[in-house]
Scaffold this motif. Structure first.
Motif, mmCIF file in Angstrom:
data_model
loop_
_atom_site.group_PDB
_atom_site.id
_atom_site.type_symbol
_atom_site.label_atom_id
_atom_site.label_comp_id
_atom_site.label_asym_id
_atom_site.label_seq_id
_atom_site.Cartn_x
_atom_site.Cartn_y
_atom_site.Cartn_z
ATOM 1 N N SER A 1 54.976 41.053 49.854
ATOM 2 C CA SER A 1 54.531 41.130 48.458
ATOM 3 C C SER A 1 53.386 42.119 48.315
ATOM 4 O O SER A 1 52.685 42.432 49.286
ATOM 5 C CB SER A 1 54.075 39.751 47.958
ATOM 6 N N CYS A 2 53.194 42.595 47.103
ATOM 7 C CA CYS A 2 52.136 43.562 46.812
ATOM 8 C C CYS A 2 51.631 43.320 45.390
ATOM 9 O O CYS A 2 52.430 43.177 44.457
ATOM 10 C CB CYS A 2 52.678 44.989 46.948
ATOM 11 N N VAL A 3 50.294 43.255 45.238
ATOM 12 C CA VAL A 3 49.657 43.030 43.938
ATOM 13 C C VAL A 3 48.703 44.192 43.653
ATOM 14 O O VAL A 3 47.812 44.478 44.461
ATOM 15 C CB VAL A 3 48.860 41.699 43.923
ATOM 16 N N LEU A 4 48.897 44.836 42.508
ATOM 17 C CA LEU A 4 48.126 46.043 42.200
ATOM 18 C C LEU A 4 47.377 45.911 40.876
ATOM 19 O O LEU A 4 47.729 45.074 40.019
ATOM 20 C CB LEU A 4 49.059 47.248 42.129
ATOM 21 N N ILE A 5 46.364 46.752 40.723
ATOM 22 C CA ILE A 5 45.558 46.781 39.497
ATOM 23 C C ILE A 5 45.529 48.210 38.976
ATOM 24 O O ILE A 5 45.180 49.139 39.709
ATOM 25 C CB ILE A 5 44.117 46.290 39.759
ATOM 26 N N ALA A 6 45.890 48.392 37.720
ATOM 27 C CA ALA A 6 45.876 49.717 37.088
ATOM 28 C C ALA A 6 44.778 49.758 36.030
ATOM 29 O O ALA A 6 44.458 48.731 35.405
ATOM 30 C CB ALA A 6 47.227 50.016 36.453
ATOM 31 N N GLN A 7 44.226 50.942 35.826
ATOM 32 C CA GLN A 7 43.158 51.100 34.835
ATOM 33 C C GLN A 7 43.334 52.386 34.068
ATOM 34 O O GLN A 7 43.641 53.445 34.627
ATOM 35 C CB GLN A 7 41.783 51.079 35.507
#
Length: 443
Positions: A183-189
């Protein structure tokens, strides 16, 4: 140790436990034992955070002295500890109240045949390989878009285990199984707007996992798609539950038709057998013996054989989901659901994702749900949500900070379409679900 040898040794321990329980005065006994080896690694921002190896095992014993029940467990599997565990279970039973519904499942429903469901696909628990998978998935996500500058991490997990169940009606059987996930959890801004999303893959077979590259890229794409989310005005509109979360909708149905909720009279579907609870075209089939299935099993947690079952047929509820205890409370017979459901597949209307959007016209796609606002007793449903606004069958923009509300009884009956592309990463498999109308609270 070879898995067949390990299985045999565990069966011997279970057999000794059952014999000891009868010798010490139990009128019935069941014992379950598992041994699991695993690895779990986590990485964040291309740095290793955790590397954990597990080697767990334990025995659970449940004894019956007449209609009294006692349970005990132990992680110590020495003969002395096992004897003490059985003694404690019997001692506990002597102090519990009589319960006419307590006891083992009836002998005639206990599994006697144990076909191989091909659930065991071992791979070496290699820390370097696991770390490579987690780091590669995260890197693919971070590289997928310049707006992804942060991460909640990526993780790789692998578990190899053996489970054995036995009781004094004669069953003493088990099987090995494997499970792998990434699994992979990302944050975009973008400016002051920050959004978070994830992607994952899971399988019994390590070579059937999606590639680390595709998991990372999928997480990146989904995270970026949420940037620029808006609030929407309060209205009653069609709602499309994306397949990633649609299984939860049917999960509430499963809770409502499970024996525990029914005999406690805490279900909105009391007395609903042979009544219509879904549209006439909808069916839910349970297929416990699917090869390599994530929820496949020859027997349930009470040793009861599992069988193919049409839980819902042509919209009609055909079966409650019962354990031996809940079945006795309801005056019925257990049907192999101690421990949950086994590969339930919801029928579909053959719609592609694009056709579902056209069918909806204008409305809301829900891709995330928040909060616990579901009342199984009366069916009231109210949860925080995020997703996308659709007009004329075309996605317009992401939305957030909204609440969707309705009543599960109405929601289930008002399903108008289900997509043909199913979410298959769990015990309940369904496509995206379109409901004709729900209350959406926004601005």
């Amino acid at each position: 140790m070879q898995v067949d040898q390990q299985l045999s040794e565990i069966q011997n321990i279970v057999e000794d436990t059952l014999s000891l329980a009868k010798k010490l005065g139990a009128t019935g006994c069941e014992a379950s034992m598992s041994k699991v080896q695993g690895i779990s690694v986590g990485a964040r921002m291309q740095e290793i955070e955790t590397v954990e190896f597990t080697n767990d095992g334990g025995l659970g014993v449940c004894v019956f002295v007449g209609n009294k029940k006692g349970s005990a467990s132990s992680a110590d599997l020495s003969p002395k500890a096992l004897k003490l565990t059985v003694e404690k279970a019997i001692e506990i039973a002597k102090y519990t109240s009589e319960d006419d519904c307590a006891g083992l499942a009836e002998p005639d429903v206990i599994a006697t045949e144990f076909p191989d469901l091909d659930l065991y696909h071992p791979q070496e628990l290699d820390a370097e390989f696991a770390l490579e998978q987690a780091l590669s998935a995260e890197k693919a996500g971070l590289d997928s878009d310049a707006r992804i500058q942060n991460s909640d991490g990526a993780s790789y997990n692998a578990n190899l285990g053996v489970r054995v169940y036995g009781n004094t009606h004669g069953i003493n059987a088990g099987y090995p199984s494997s499970r792998y996930s990434l699994s992979c959890v990302l944050i975009a801004q973008e400016g002051d707007d920050m959004q978070r999303d994830y992607a994952y893959t899971i399988s019994r077979e390590p070579n059937k996992l999606d590639s680390a590259q595709s998991v990372g890229e999928s997480a990146g794409k989904q995270t970026v798609s949420r940037l620029g989310a808006r609030k929407i005005s309060t209205a009653k509109v069609p709602v499309l539950f994306h397949r990633d979360i649609a299984s939860g909708l049917f999960g509430h149905f499963v809770s409502a038709v499970s024996g525990g909720s029914l005999y406690r009279k805490s279900s909105f579907l009391l007395d609903s057998i042979n009544t219509q609870v879904f549209p006439q075209w909808l069916s839910i089939e349970e297929r416990p013996h699917v090869k390599r299935g994530l929820a496949s099993s020859v027997f349930d947690n009470e040793g009861v054989r599992t069988v193919d079952m049409d839980i819902v047929k042509n919209g009609m509820l055909e079966h409650y989901l019962l354990t031996s205890y809940s079945a006795r409370k309801l005056g019925l017979k257990t049907n192999g659901h101690a421990g949950g459901i086994h590969n339930c597949v919801v029928s579909d209307t053959g719609h592609s994702d694009e056709e579902l959007l056209r069918e909806m016209g204008s409305g809301l796609i829900v891709t995330e749900l928040m909060g616990q606002g579901v009342n199984i007793v009366n069916g009231d449903y109210s949860r925080g949500a995020a997703g996308f606004w659709v007009e004329n069958g075309v996605i317009q923009y992401p939305v957030h900070e909204i609440t969707i509300a309705g009543n599960l009884k109405d929601m289930l009956m008002n399903i108008v379409a289900i997509g043909e592309e199913r979410e298959v990463r769990g015990a309940l498999q369904t496509g995206s679900v379109l409901i004709s109308e729900m209350q959406v609270a926004g601005m």
